[in-house]
Design a protein around this motif. Structure first.
Motif, PDB file in Angstrom:
ATOM      1  N   VAL A  76      -5.952  10.457  -6.093  1.00 40.85           N
ATOM      2  CA  VAL A  76      -5.076  10.486  -4.916  1.00 40.85           C
ATOM      3  C   VAL A  76      -4.609   9.079  -4.575  1.00 40.85           C
ATOM      4  CG1 VAL A  76      -4.997  10.995  -2.444  1.00 40.85           C
ATOM      5  CG2 VAL A  76      -6.131  12.582  -4.014  1.00 40.85           C
ATOM      6  N   ALA A  77      -5.512   8.089  -4.687  1.00 36.46           N
ATOM      7  CA  ALA A  77      -5.135   6.712  -4.379  1.00 36.46           C
ATOM      8  C   ALA A  77      -4.067   6.198  -5.334  1.00 36.46           C
ATOM      9  CB  ALA A  77      -6.375   5.811  -4.437  1.00 36.46           C
ATOM     10  N   ALA A  98      -1.867   8.037  -6.842  1.00 36.21           N
ATOM     11  CA  ALA A  98      -0.619   8.729  -6.519  1.00 36.21           C
ATOM     12  C   ALA A  98       0.092   8.097  -5.330  1.00 36.21           C
ATOM     13  CB  ALA A  98      -0.906  10.203  -6.231  1.00 36.21           C
ATOM     14  N   GLU A  99      -0.684   7.535  -4.399  1.00 41.11           N
ATOM     15  CA  GLU A  99      -0.089   6.955  -3.190  1.00 41.11           C
ATOM     16  C   GLU A  99       0.185   5.463  -3.330  1.00 41.11           C
ATOM     17  OE1 GLU A  99      -2.952   7.826  -0.215  1.00 41.11           O
ATOM     18  OE2 GLU A  99      -2.429   9.965  -0.078  1.00 41.11           O
ATOM     19  N   ALA A 100      -0.233   4.842  -4.452  1.00 39.51           N
ATOM     20  CA  ALA A 100      -0.143   3.388  -4.581  1.00 39.51           C
ATOM     21  C   ALA A 100       1.293   2.888  -4.453  1.00 39.51           C
ATOM     22  CB  ALA A 100      -0.746   2.941  -5.908  1.00 39.51           C
ATOM     23  N   ASP A 101       2.229   3.541  -5.155  1.00 35.22           N
ATOM     24  CA  ASP A 101       3.606   3.067  -5.119  1.00 35.22           C
ATOM     25  C   ASP A 101       4.185   3.162  -3.713  1.00 35.22           C
ATOM     26  OD1 ASP A 101       5.934   2.118  -6.586  1.00 35.22           O
ATOM     27  OD2 ASP A 101       6.797   4.078  -6.114  1.00 35.22           O
ATOM     28  N   GLN A 102       3.890   4.280  -3.036  1.00 39.59           N
ATOM     29  CA  GLN A 102       4.376   4.442  -1.664  1.00 39.59           C
ATOM     30  C   GLN A 102       3.784   3.374  -0.742  1.00 39.59           C
ATOM     31  OE1 GLN A 102       6.663   6.372  -0.484  1.00 39.59           O
ATOM     32  NE2 GLN A 102       6.381   5.786   1.669  1.00 39.59           N
ATOM     33  N   HIS A 103       2.507   3.107  -0.962  1.00 39.15           N
ATOM     34  CA  HIS A 103       1.858   2.078  -0.140  1.00 39.15           C
ATOM     35  C   HIS A 103       2.472   0.707  -0.378  1.00 39.15           C
ATOM     36  CE1 HIS A 103      -2.093   4.579   0.420  1.00 39.15           C
ATOM     37  NE2 HIS A 103      -1.050   5.060   1.087  1.00 39.15           N
ATOM     38  N   GLU A 120       5.671   0.558   1.559  1.00 39.69           N
ATOM     39  CA  GLU A 120       5.390   0.420   2.989  1.00 39.69           C
ATOM     40  C   GLU A 120       4.889  -0.979   3.323  1.00 39.69           C
ATOM     41  OE1 GLU A 120       2.627   3.469   3.870  1.00 39.69           O
ATOM     42  OE2 GLU A 120       4.089   5.116   3.737  1.00 39.69           O
TER      43      GLU A 120
END
Length: 741
Positions: free
Chosen positions: A340-341, A343-348, A351
């Motif tokens: 999950v981390a 998968a969210e890395a690019d979005q983070h 941001e």
């Protein structure tokens, strides 16, 4: 190459879990072997430490018990009944404070005669013993005596705490708490020792005072040889010994730091030595079984973790290649969280870039605000420095102006006396005097702003002062203004010059009237603020001020009134009065909501009026020779004219040194009048030197500033400029003061 690395990592994890399993089994077996070898010593050592700690705690509790008895005795020894030798009252007090059936209080004299004994019934014949002469040197030093186990007059075995009753620097009587040894039994009961353990208390001679088990059987017995040897070596420790009833024990001991009595805690050796091996073997078997089960579970989890890591590695490659990413389902929480981390890395990251840009913008704004605040503080500092400089300049100008006004006012005063009967000349002179009085008032306001005006502070009831001004205020403000006064029922007394305060309140009232063209209520409120200050609030319902006007309202010469209606010194004078009186002046205002002016002054005690405060009458005594000292020739000439008009023979001097020469030359002078601020030697130094030659000479000190703080008695202070009547009054005051020297 990458595929080879992944395969190697997967294989290493499985093999690693197997190796870890083998290592854990080996560690478990080795640990069991080590535990078997060390547990016996460890368990025994833990028990010994617990015994030592228990003995230490009980020894401190014993000291505390003795200290409580000592405190009780010393408090009882200080009672008025003891000082009056009212032994019946002391007996009653002693029975009231000590209700232990195994303890009683005894009071005796230096001859061994008992005066109080709470063990016996009231009125009983008290036993007489020998003079305990060996304790008196201790008691004479006002020290407490703790006796070892001994034989008493009423009981066979006793212990006691003795304190002196001091009279004339020596112990006249002793007061003791006498206890049976069993009075110490509650110490053991509160500690709740294990059933097989027991405790013993030994006095400083190592005699057994009490024992938690079979106590009466061994009271008074001497300690075993092992215990004596151990106590000679240290105050605390553990020994292997044989008890008085023949039981082999481990005994922990601790000697108390104050009484130096010793607590022993003993436990049978058999209890500590038995049962350890069987327990340790059973524990080792359980450890091995648990490790085997744990190894099997670890092996199965290792297989699942290996597959999960491979799935996460595959997903990470997809993320690195910027391919669509799907988090793997491994059924292992940690690995699923990694997926999950990722998968969210690019979005983070995106941001984070946005947050960084926002932070840069916010940082720039904070820097601008900090710079603006710095500029505001610097502007305030500059304004304060400007006001300070203006105050100094104003004070200097006012002083010089007073020097210029002094001869003018004096000359006009003399002209009025000589030509005032002529109508035309009288009008012209009166007009000129009125102008000089207005100039004098203006200078007083300048000095008030510069905080150099001459004040005569005294305790003033602010409520009474404001009520006393009510008629003046109402007449001055007109019928459209309704004057209201609120004051506390008790006097609110402040240390302030009442005349200057009245002038300040009148200034505030006139400003408030000008702010209320349609009229309205004007409230004067006197408030007991704190233990140190009282305050007066002047509250109007006028037009109010905006922030810009409020910020400059107290500045000298600033006014919002039209030309000719104000000097701009009114509020500056009020502020100067408050500051010079040790208080403060503040304004608060809003457009359309009126203004509140607040004056704070130091609190004082109201003094009764004395006859000395009555108004002085003009000088009517026989004139004589006057030494007049002033460095300003015009001021000196004008003052000499006023003195000669009063009938005095005047001798002038332009400096302190010249004045001392004229005093030394003689003949003696009947009066000394000197300016304060002169080059070289000022007036204070001159007066001190002149008083050494003429101790009783009356002195008038003339000043254009505030009255200086001088350590010289019997001096009349006269402020410039002055008229002939002012000079005459000051001379009268100087003569009255000199008469008291």
């Amino acid at each position: 190459m990458a595929g080879s690395d992944v395969g190697l990592a997967s294989q290493s994890m499985r093999v690693g879990f197997l190796r870890l399993l083998a290592l854990l089994l080996a560690v478990a077996l080795a640990s069991t072997a080590i535990l078997v070898g060390s547990a016996e010593y460890f368990a025994r050592d833990q028990a010994k430490r617990q015994m030592v700690e228990t003995a230490r705690a009980l020894s401190r509790v014993l000291d505390g018990d003795f200290a409580r008895h000592e405190a009780m005795l010393r408090a009882l020894a200080q009672s008025p009944s003891v000082a009056a030798h009212d032994w019946d009252a002391v007996d009653a007090q002693a029975r009231a404070v000590l209700r232990n059936p195994d303890a009683w209080i005894v009071v005796g004299d230096r001859g061994g005669r008992q005066l109080v004994n709470t063990k016996l019934a009231r009125g009983a014949i008290l036993p007489a013993g020998k003079d305990p002469g060996w304790i008196w040197p201790i008691l004479d030093r006002a020290q407490t005596h703790l006796c070892n186990l001994t034989h008493g007059l009423v009981e066979r075995d006793i212990i006691c705490v003795d304190v002196p009753i001091m009279e004339d620097g020596r112990a006249a009587y002793y007061m003791s708490v006498i206890m049976r040894p069993r009075a110490l039994q509650p110490l053991f009961q509160r500690q709740r020792l294990p059933s097989d353990w027991y405790g013993s208390i030994l006095d400083t001679k190592l005699a057994l005072v009490w024992r938690s088990r079979d106590a009466t059987k061994f009271v008074g017995h001497s300690a075993a040889d092992e215990a004596k040897k151990a106590l000679l070596a240290s105050d605390e420790g553990v020994i292997a010994a044989t008890s008085l009833d023949g039981v082999k024990t481990y005994a922990a001991y601790s000697r108390s730091p104050v009484s130096r009595w010793t607590f022993f805690i003993a436990a049978p050796r058999e209890q500590l030595d038995s049962g350890i091996w069987s327990t340790l073997i059973l524990a080792a078997i359980v450890v091995v079984l648990l490790m085997l089960v744990g190894g099997f579970v670890a092996y199965r989890w290792g297989q699942r973790a290996s597959r999960g890591v491979e799935a996460v590695a595959h997903s990470a490659k997809a993320l690195g290649a910027r391919e669509p990413f799907v988090a793997p389902a491994t059924r292992i929480a940690e690995l699923d969280a990694i997926g999950v981390a990722l998968a969210e890395a690019d979005q983070h990251l995106r941001e984070r870039d946005q947050a960084l840009a926002a932070l840069n913008t916010s940082l720039s704004q904070r820097v601008e605000e900090a710079l603006a605040e710095r500029e505001r503080v610097l502007a305030q500092l500059h304004e304060a420095q400007k006001l300070e400089t203006l105050g100094r300049l104003t004070g200097g100008v006012a002083h010089d102006f007073n020097n210029l006004l002094a001869p003018v006012m004096g000359a006009l005063d003399l002209l009025q006396l000589r030509h005032g009967t002529d109508p035309k000349s009288g009008r012209l002179i009166a007009a000129a005097l009125a102008s000089t009085e207005r100039a004098k008032t203006l200078v007083a306001r300048l000095l008030a702003f510069a905080r150099r005006q001459s004040l005569q502070p005294r305790p003033v009831d602010l409520g009474a002062l404001v009520h006393g001004m009510s008629d003046l205020l109402q007449r001055s403000l007109g019928s459209t203004i309704e004057v209201q006064i609120e004051s506390p029922k008790t006097p609110a007394v402040a240390l302030v010059d009442p005349n200057q305060l009245e002038l300040a309140l009148l200034n505030l009232a006139i400003n408030a009237r000008d702010a209320m063209p349609e009229g309205g209520p004007l409230l004067f409120r006197v408030i007991d603020e704190t233990e140190d200050f009282v305050r007066i609030e002047v509250i109007d319902g006028g037009e109010g001020m905006d922030d810009a006007t409020l910020a400059r309202a107290i500045e000298p010469f600033f006014t919002t009134k039209e030309q000719g209606r104000g000097t701009g010194l009114g509020l500056s004078m009020v502020d100067g009065l408050a500051a010079q009186s040790g208080g403060s002046f503040t304004l608060s205002s809003r457009i359309g909501a009126g203004t509140i002016a607040t004056l704070r002054f130091p609190r004082a005690q109201l003094l009764e009026a004395s006859p000395a405060s009555a108004e002085l009458i003009p000088d009517l005594t026989e004139p004589g020779r006057v030494l007049l000292v002033d460095d300003e020739e015009m001021v000196r000439r004008g003052s000499a004219e006023l003195l000669e008009g009063l009938g005095y023979q005047t001798v002038q001097a332009s400096s302190g040194a010249e004045a001392l020469r004229k005093i030394a030359e003689g003949p003696a002078f009947d009066l000394l009048i000197s300016d304060y601020l002169m080059p070289g030697m000022n007036g204070a130094v001159l007066i001190a030197e002149a008083r050494r030659i003429m101790p009783k000479v009356p002195v008038v000190l003339v000043t254009g500033y505030a009255a200086p703080d001088l350590d010289l008695p019997g001096i009349s202070i006269l402020a410039k400029p002055f008229r002939q009547r002012d000079l005459s009054m000051s001379i009268s005051e100087a003569r009255n003061l000199a008469a008291g020297l």
